[in-house]
Motif scaffolding. Structure first.
Motif, PDB file in Angstrom:
ATOM      1  N   GLU A   1       3.409  -2.307  -4.989  1.00 43.32           N
ATOM      2  CA  GLU A   1       3.619  -3.027  -6.234  1.00 43.32           C
ATOM      3  C   GLU A   1       3.221  -2.145  -7.407  1.00 43.32           C
ATOM      4  OE1 GLU A   1       1.818  -6.878  -6.185  1.00 43.32           O
ATOM      5  OE2 GLU A   1       2.305  -7.216  -4.073  1.00 43.32           O
ATOM      6  N   ALA A   2       4.009  -2.240  -8.477  1.00 43.06           N
ATOM      7  CA  ALA A   2       3.849  -1.316  -9.594  1.00 43.06           C
ATOM      8  C   ALA A   2       2.557  -1.531 -10.371  1.00 43.06           C
ATOM      9  CB  ALA A   2       5.050  -1.443 -10.532  1.00 43.06           C
ATOM     10  N   LEU A   3       2.179  -2.798 -10.636  1.00 46.62           N
ATOM     11  CA  LEU A   3       1.026  -3.047 -11.505  1.00 46.62           C
ATOM     12  C   LEU A   3      -0.307  -2.608 -10.892  1.00 46.62           C
ATOM     13  CD1 LEU A   3       1.861  -6.397 -13.312  1.00 46.62           C
ATOM     14  CD2 LEU A   3       2.010  -4.061 -14.176  1.00 46.62           C
ATOM     15  N   PRO A   4      -0.592  -2.894  -9.598  1.00 53.07           N
ATOM     16  CA  PRO A   4      -1.832  -2.363  -9.025  1.00 53.07           C
ATOM     17  C   PRO A   4      -1.890  -0.835  -9.094  1.00 53.07           C
ATOM     18  CG  PRO A   4      -0.964  -4.093  -7.622  1.00 53.07           C
ATOM     19  CD  PRO A   4       0.090  -3.814  -8.645  1.00 53.07           C
ATOM     20  N   GLU A   5      -0.766  -0.177  -8.825  1.00 57.11           N
ATOM     21  CA  GLU A   5      -0.726   1.281  -8.898  1.00 57.11           C
ATOM     22  C   GLU A   5      -0.954   1.755 -10.328  1.00 57.11           C
ATOM     23  OE1 GLU A   5      -0.332   5.255  -7.792  1.00 57.11           O
ATOM     24  OE2 GLU A   5      -0.599   3.471  -6.547  1.00 57.11           O
ATOM     25  N   LEU A   6      -0.356   1.066 -11.293  1.00 60.70           N
ATOM     26  CA  LEU A   6      -0.539   1.420 -12.696  1.00 60.70           C
ATOM     27  C   LEU A   6      -2.001   1.313 -13.096  1.00 60.70           C
ATOM     28  CD1 LEU A   6       0.708   2.015 -15.544  1.00 60.70           C
ATOM     29  CD2 LEU A   6       0.798  -0.465 -15.857  1.00 60.70           C
ATOM     30  N   PHE A   7      -2.658   0.205 -12.707  1.00 56.69           N
ATOM     31  CA  PHE A   7      -4.057   0.032 -13.093  1.00 56.69           C
ATOM     32  C   PHE A   7      -4.948   1.077 -12.428  1.00 56.69           C
ATOM     33  CE2 PHE A   7      -8.338  -1.648 -12.793  1.00 56.69           C
ATOM     34  CZ  PHE A   7      -8.570  -2.016 -14.113  1.00 56.69           C
TER      35      PHE A   7
ATOM     36  N   LYS B   1      -3.941 -12.560   0.084  1.00 56.83           N
ATOM     37  CA  LYS B   1      -3.051 -12.377  -1.066  1.00 56.83           C
ATOM     38  C   LYS B   1      -3.417 -13.270  -2.251  1.00 56.83           C
ATOM     39  CE  LYS B   1       0.690 -10.579   1.753  1.00 56.83           C
ATOM     40  NZ  LYS B   1       2.120 -10.630   2.123  1.00 56.83           N
ATOM     41  N   GLU B   2      -4.724 -13.491  -2.395  1.00 58.17           N
ATOM     42  CA  GLU B   2      -5.223 -14.214  -3.561  1.00 58.17           C
ATOM     43  C   GLU B   2      -5.417 -13.266  -4.740  1.00 58.17           C
ATOM     44  OE1 GLU B   2      -8.796 -15.950  -2.099  1.00 58.17           O
ATOM     45  OE2 GLU B   2      -7.772 -17.164  -0.572  1.00 58.17           O
ATOM     46  N   ILE B   3      -5.529 -11.970  -4.451  1.00 60.17           N
ATOM     47  CA  ILE B   3      -5.611 -10.932  -5.478  1.00 60.17           C
ATOM     48  C   ILE B   3      -4.656  -9.803  -5.098  1.00 60.17           C
ATOM     49  CG2 ILE B   3      -8.002 -11.436  -6.147  1.00 60.17           C
ATOM     50  CD1 ILE B   3      -8.877  -9.053  -4.412  1.00 60.17           C
ATOM     51  N   ASP B   4      -4.310  -8.953  -6.087  1.00 61.35           N
ATOM     52  CA  ASP B   4      -3.402  -7.836  -5.849  1.00 61.35           C
ATOM     53  C   ASP B   4      -4.139  -6.527  -5.604  1.00 61.35           C
ATOM     54  OD1 ASP B   4      -1.100  -9.491  -6.540  1.00 61.35           O
ATOM     55  OD2 ASP B   4      -1.838  -9.331  -8.607  1.00 61.35           O
ATOM     56  N   LEU B   5      -5.354  -6.428  -6.153  1.00 56.11           N
ATOM     57  CA  LEU B   5      -6.101  -5.169  -6.098  1.00 56.11           C
ATOM     58  C   LEU B   5      -7.592  -5.476  -6.127  1.00 56.11           C
ATOM     59  CD1 LEU B   5      -6.134  -1.994  -6.348  1.00 56.11           C
ATOM     60  CD2 LEU B   5      -6.092  -2.337  -8.830  1.00 56.11           C
ATOM     61  N   GLY B   6      -8.356  -4.810  -5.260  1.00 53.06           N
ATOM     62  CA  GLY B   6      -9.799  -5.008  -5.234  1.00 53.06           C
ATOM     63  C   GLY B   6     -10.543  -3.748  -5.632  1.00 53.06           C
TER      64      GLY B   6
ATOM     65  N   GLY C   1      -9.720  -8.276  -8.232  1.00 54.01           N
ATOM     66  CA  GLY C   1     -10.950  -8.807  -7.668  1.00 54.01           C
ATOM     67  C   GLY C   1     -11.952  -7.681  -7.559  1.00 54.01           C
ATOM     68  N   ALA C   2     -13.190  -7.922  -7.932  1.00 52.58           N
ATOM     69  CA  ALA C   2     -14.179  -6.850  -7.908  1.00 52.58           C
ATOM     70  C   ALA C   2     -15.533  -7.371  -7.471  1.00 52.58           C
ATOM     71  CB  ALA C   2     -14.296  -6.197  -9.289  1.00 52.58           C
TER      72      ALA C   2
END
Length: 297
Positions: free
Chosen positions: A282-288, A140-145, A97-98
């Protein structure tokens, strides 16, 4: 390794210009910070800080060291990211989310590069204003903002991402823009476009205006719009001006359709931040996040 930690201590002191704040950030004592700086100065045989009572400032040598220290730590981060990427197979779904500016002008090239490298990760991007992104994250509608502004929610962790500047922009044919500069009193009378309530951009502008003795209520607000694209098209067909992220008007400035009008005494700098919930691992938010920080250079 000892030199590297001393370099980290130096970088933190140089950024904060405070031994006390650096000690708190690094979770070491203030005498330990002082000791590391003295040892680094002895090792390099030069002073890195000028001390004037409780205040400190960088010497010319300190400024040079800070420049190179930041490059060194960037190399370390990039090296670690590249090595880790070789040994990991990443897949799954990442819900981003941005805020509007980040979603329209900053994230698209990063998303394209991310997809090329991690094509098994399915990414969705939701665009809302800063307030709405924080709400979506907490529900928790998005993982990363990715947001801008001064919001500080105790439930949310903020990680600095990218610097930005908000500038006053006018149609190049606007007669008020001819001098390229206005003062605070002139700003009061200029018809302005602003972003909508809840926008991080509006929040940052309101905060910065205090430095020249103005509030949003002192401005001649012609209209509030919810996107930079709408604001740009509006000012191209009017004599109004708008406070817009410099990232949003790069093409128009290069084509000379628009020009920046400086406001005496006013500088509107801000940071975009990644937002995650505290305790989220969580791995994917950290990866991005790591990928975006790697690509921003």
């Amino acid at each position: 390794m000892v030199f590297d930690f001393r370099l980290q201590v130096f970088q933190t002191v140089a950024r904060r210009l405070s031994f006390t704040k650096a000690a708190a950030e690094l979770f070491i004592t203030q005498p330990a910070v002082t000791k590391h700086i003295h040892e680094l100065e002895n090792q390099l045989k030069t002073k890195l800080f000028e001390r004037n009572g409780a205040k400190i400032s960088l010497t010319p040598a300190g400024a040079i060291l800070l420049h190179h220290a930041e490059q060194i730590f960037d190399i370390y981060r990039n090296l670690e990211f590249e090595i880790n990427s070789l040994s990991q197979r990443n897949s799954g779904k990442l819900r981003l989310g941005a805020s509007t500016t980040a979603a329209q002008y900053i994230l698209p090239p990063i998303l394209a590069a991310f997809h090329r490298k991690f094509h098994n990760v399915e990414v969705t991007l939701t665009t809302k204003n800063t307030e709405e992104i924080e709400h979506a994250l907490q529900h928790k509608e998005i993982d990363l903002g990715v947001i801008e502004g001064f919001s500080k929610n105790a439930a949310i962790k903020y990680t600095e991402f990218l610097n930005d500047e908000i500038v006053l922009v006018a149609n190049s044919k606007n007669p008020l823009a001819a001098t390229g500069v206005v003062n605070a009193e002139q700003l009061r009378n200029i018809p302005l476009l602003l972003r909508e309530p809840g926008s991080g951009t509006l929040e940052v502008i309101a905060h910065a205006l205090k430095s020249i003795g103005l509030g949003l209520g002192d401005l001649n607000v012609e209209m509030q719009l919810s996107s930079s694209e709408s604001m740009k098209l509006y000012i191209l067909h009017s004599d109004s001006m708008a406070f817009i992220s410099v990232h949003a008007v790069l093409k128009e400035l290069q084509s000379k359709e628009c020009r920046i009008v400086d406001v005496e005494g006013l500088s509107i700098d801000r940071h975009f931040h990644f937002t995650t919930l505290h305790g989220q691992q969580e791995a994917l938010p950290e990866l991005f996040m790591r990928f975006a920080l790697y690509r921003r250079k």
